[in-house]
Motif scaffolding. Structure first.
Motif, PDB file in Angstrom:
ATOM      1  N   TRP A  82     -46.129 -28.524 -43.005  1.00 45.20           N
ATOM      2  CA  TRP A  82     -47.589 -28.532 -42.974  1.00 45.20           C
ATOM      3  C   TRP A  82     -48.154 -27.155 -43.322  1.00 45.20           C
ATOM      4  N   SER A  83     -49.413 -27.145 -43.776  1.00 45.91           N
ATOM      5  CA  SER A  83     -50.195 -25.913 -43.875  1.00 45.91           C
ATOM      6  C   SER A  83     -51.159 -25.872 -42.690  1.00 45.91           C
ATOM      7  N   PRO A  84     -51.562 -24.693 -42.233  1.00 46.41           N
ATOM      8  CA  PRO A  84     -52.454 -24.626 -41.069  1.00 46.41           C
ATOM      9  C   PRO A  84     -53.770 -25.376 -41.269  1.00 46.41           C
ATOM     10  N   ILE A  85     -54.398 -25.233 -42.429  1.00 45.33           N
ATOM     11  CA  ILE A  85     -55.700 -25.871 -42.649  1.00 45.33           C
ATOM     12  C   ILE A  85     -55.564 -27.387 -42.618  1.00 45.33           C
ATOM     13  N   ARG A  86     -54.569 -27.900 -43.320  1.00 44.53           N
ATOM     14  CA  ARG A  86     -54.393 -29.352 -43.337  1.00 44.53           C
ATOM     15  C   ARG A  86     -54.061 -29.886 -41.949  1.00 44.53           C
ATOM     16  N   LEU A  87     -53.172 -29.217 -41.231  1.00 41.67           N
ATOM     17  CA  LEU A  87     -52.769 -29.699 -39.919  1.00 41.67           C
ATOM     18  C   LEU A  87     -53.943 -29.668 -38.947  1.00 41.67           C
ATOM     19  N   ALA A  88     -54.731 -28.587 -38.964  1.00 37.10           N
ATOM     20  CA  ALA A  88     -55.881 -28.494 -38.057  1.00 37.10           C
ATOM     21  C   ALA A  88     -56.862 -29.630 -38.307  1.00 37.10           C
ATOM     22  N   GLY A  89     -57.168 -29.901 -39.578  1.00 34.37           N
ATOM     23  CA  GLY A  89     -58.122 -30.953 -39.897  1.00 34.37           C
ATOM     24  C   GLY A  89     -57.606 -32.339 -39.587  1.00 34.37           C
ATOM     25  N   GLU A  90     -56.345 -32.613 -39.943  1.00 35.66           N
ATOM     26  CA  GLU A  90     -55.759 -33.940 -39.684  1.00 35.66           C
ATOM     27  C   GLU A  90     -55.708 -34.227 -38.180  1.00 35.66           C
ATOM     28  N   ALA A  91     -55.285 -33.234 -37.400  1.00 34.35           N
ATOM     29  CA  ALA A  91     -55.183 -33.436 -35.954  1.00 34.35           C
ATOM     30  C   ALA A  91     -56.560 -33.629 -35.334  1.00 34.35           C
ATOM     31  N   ALA A  92     -57.524 -32.828 -35.761  1.00 35.82           N
ATOM     32  CA  ALA A  92     -58.875 -32.958 -35.206  1.00 35.82           C
ATOM     33  C   ALA A  92     -59.480 -34.315 -35.552  1.00 35.82           C
ATOM     34  N   MET A  93     -59.283 -34.777 -36.783  1.00 34.16           N
ATOM     35  CA  MET A  93     -59.791 -36.096 -37.157  1.00 34.16           C
ATOM     36  C   MET A  93     -59.140 -37.186 -36.321  1.00 34.16           C
ATOM     37  N   GLU A 133     -45.844 -19.196 -36.292  1.00 35.87           N
ATOM     38  CA  GLU A 133     -46.997 -18.738 -37.073  1.00 35.87           C
ATOM     39  C   GLU A 133     -48.057 -19.834 -37.165  1.00 35.87           C
ATOM     40  N   LEU A 134     -47.621 -21.077 -37.236  1.00 33.92           N
ATOM     41  CA  LEU A 134     -48.535 -22.189 -37.480  1.00 33.92           C
ATOM     42  C   LEU A 134     -49.433 -22.486 -36.288  1.00 33.92           C
ATOM     43  N   VAL A 135     -48.875 -22.570 -35.090  1.00 34.33           N
ATOM     44  CA  VAL A 135     -49.647 -23.005 -33.925  1.00 34.33           C
ATOM     45  C   VAL A 135     -50.825 -22.079 -33.635  1.00 34.33           C
ATOM     46  N   PRO A 136     -50.644 -20.742 -33.568  1.00 30.56           N
ATOM     47  CA  PRO A 136     -51.815 -19.889 -33.331  1.00 30.56           C
ATOM     48  C   PRO A 136     -52.868 -20.008 -34.426  1.00 30.56           C
ATOM     49  N   TRP A 153     -47.994 -18.245 -44.696  1.00 36.33           N
ATOM     50  CA  TRP A 153     -49.250 -18.759 -45.235  1.00 36.33           C
ATOM     51  C   TRP A 153     -50.284 -17.634 -45.327  1.00 36.33           C
ATOM     52  N   LYS A 154     -51.110 -17.718 -46.367  1.00 34.03           N
ATOM     53  CA  LYS A 154     -52.226 -16.803 -46.537  1.00 34.03           C
ATOM     54  C   LYS A 154     -53.412 -17.602 -47.061  1.00 34.03           C
TER      55      LYS A 154
END
Length: 364
Positions: A82-93, A133-136, A153-154
């Protein structure tokens, strides 16, 4: 101690249709919901028919439409995929679409077979660095605008869209058996998912000690929750243990194939590796499996669960997805809900009553 169930869609033959495995999962989920289980956990896996869940958020969103109360958790998201942006959005949705019932579980990943296809052949052990790195980063994206300059990731200033329904965010769970990851997870305020696999009951105590050590080293953090999973089968007749053990042994040989990448996979169906090639044959001894795993009549299971309660486990999770016949999975859920869970609910009630009486006596 509360109780959860781990369920996945699984096929071991092309003769078993996807619609059939889908319908079986839904029936089991409804029984777990009605039976009072606290959480239903489901995994992320790719390219293998024995665990069909390329996106667990999709599965949980679907199950939310057919259940009322049960919490719905990822056990687990595989961090390097996963990438952080995708994971944050998918989980929140998913949190919104489940009406705030999401439990966010994440891990480094396990099957080397998958890592060869999903992570460029990276050794599975390296997945822990991605997770750390991903979770924070995901948590900061849930909070608002955040730019990330990390090793893996950057990205420039961004945020999670949407934000989670649960505030400040869904409960975070980290799957681990490693002391360093216990320490890291507790240090960031995450809950712990763990399993003694097929090891003897003494391994439950080993994991409990790792949890207590992490708690002692992080007094600044509130106590997180501690979940432990075991393969589970509950039956009426004591002699039915042989069926449960046979399926566990067979499934273990599929696991060895994928974990060690030592077998073949045809069109998504892994072959069970020969018994002679398994890494730890002691884990396949029928009598040991009968005692080590959560196999037994309701009375036997209640006895076995005591060590988990003694070690501070907050949630025991029934692992049902090991090619156990559907009828036995259904029977296990019903016997557990009807004859095992009430025992622990009564004990919780007695403790609460004793606490109230002691408080009243102290006040007098």
């Amino acid at each position: 101690m509360k109780f959860a169930v781990s369920l996945n869609m699984e096929r071991f033959s092309p003769d078993d249709s996807m619609s059939n495995v889908r319908d079986k999962l839904l029936m089991l989920a409804r029984v777990a919901d009605a039976g009072g289980f606290e959480t239903l956990w489901t995994a992320e896996h790719h390219t293998i028919e024995c665990t069909i869940s390329p996106n667990p958020f999709t599965v949980l969103t679907w199950l939310a439409q057919h259940t009322e109360r049960i919490r719905l958790g990822t056990a687990t998201i595989v961090a390097p995929y996963w990438s952080p942006i995708r994971l944050a959005g998918e989980a929140a949705m998913c949190d919104h679409l489940t009406n705030g019932r999401l439990e966010f579980g994440i891990a480094r990943g396990a099957y080397q077979y998958e890592f060869d296809r999903m992570a460029g052949g990276m050794p599975q052990q390296e997945g822990v660095a991605y997770m750390k790195e991903l979770v924070p980063a995901v948590r900061k994206l849930w909070q608002g605008d955040y730019a990330h300059e990390g090793h893996y990731w950057k990205f420039p200033l961004a945020t999670s869209v949407p934000k989670p329904l649960q505030q400040p965010h869904p409960p975070i769970w980290v799957a681990t058996r490693d002391p360093a990851s216990f320490d890291w997870a507790v240090g960031i305020g995450a809950n712990i998912l763990s399993t003694p696999l097929s090891a003897p009951p003494s391994e439950v105590s080993v994991l409990g000690e790792k949890f207590r050590k992490a708690l002692a080293d992080h007094p600044e953090q509130p106590r997180p929750r501690f979940m432990m999973l075991r393969r589970t089968c509950v039956y009426d007749r004591p002699e039915d243990w042989q069926t449960a053990v046979r399926h566990s042994v067979d499934h273990g040989r599929y696991f060895e194939n994928l974990m060690q990448n030592i077998g073949t996979v045809h069109n998504g169906f892994p072959e069970a590796v020969p018994y002679e090639t398994v890494t730890n044959r002691a884990n396949y001894d029928p009598k040991a499996l009968r005692e080590n795993l959560m196999f037994g009549t309701p009375d036997e299971v209640i006895r076995k669960l005591q060590i988990y309660e003694d070690e501070g486990v907050d949630q025991f999770c029934l692992g049902l997805s090991f090619n156990l016949p559907f009828e036995l999975q259904m029977k296990t859920l019903r016997l557990f809900a009807d004859e095992v869970m009430p025992h622990f609910a009564d004990r919780d009630g007695e403790r609460a009553s004793d606490t109230a009486l002691n408080a009243a006596a102290a006040g007098v």
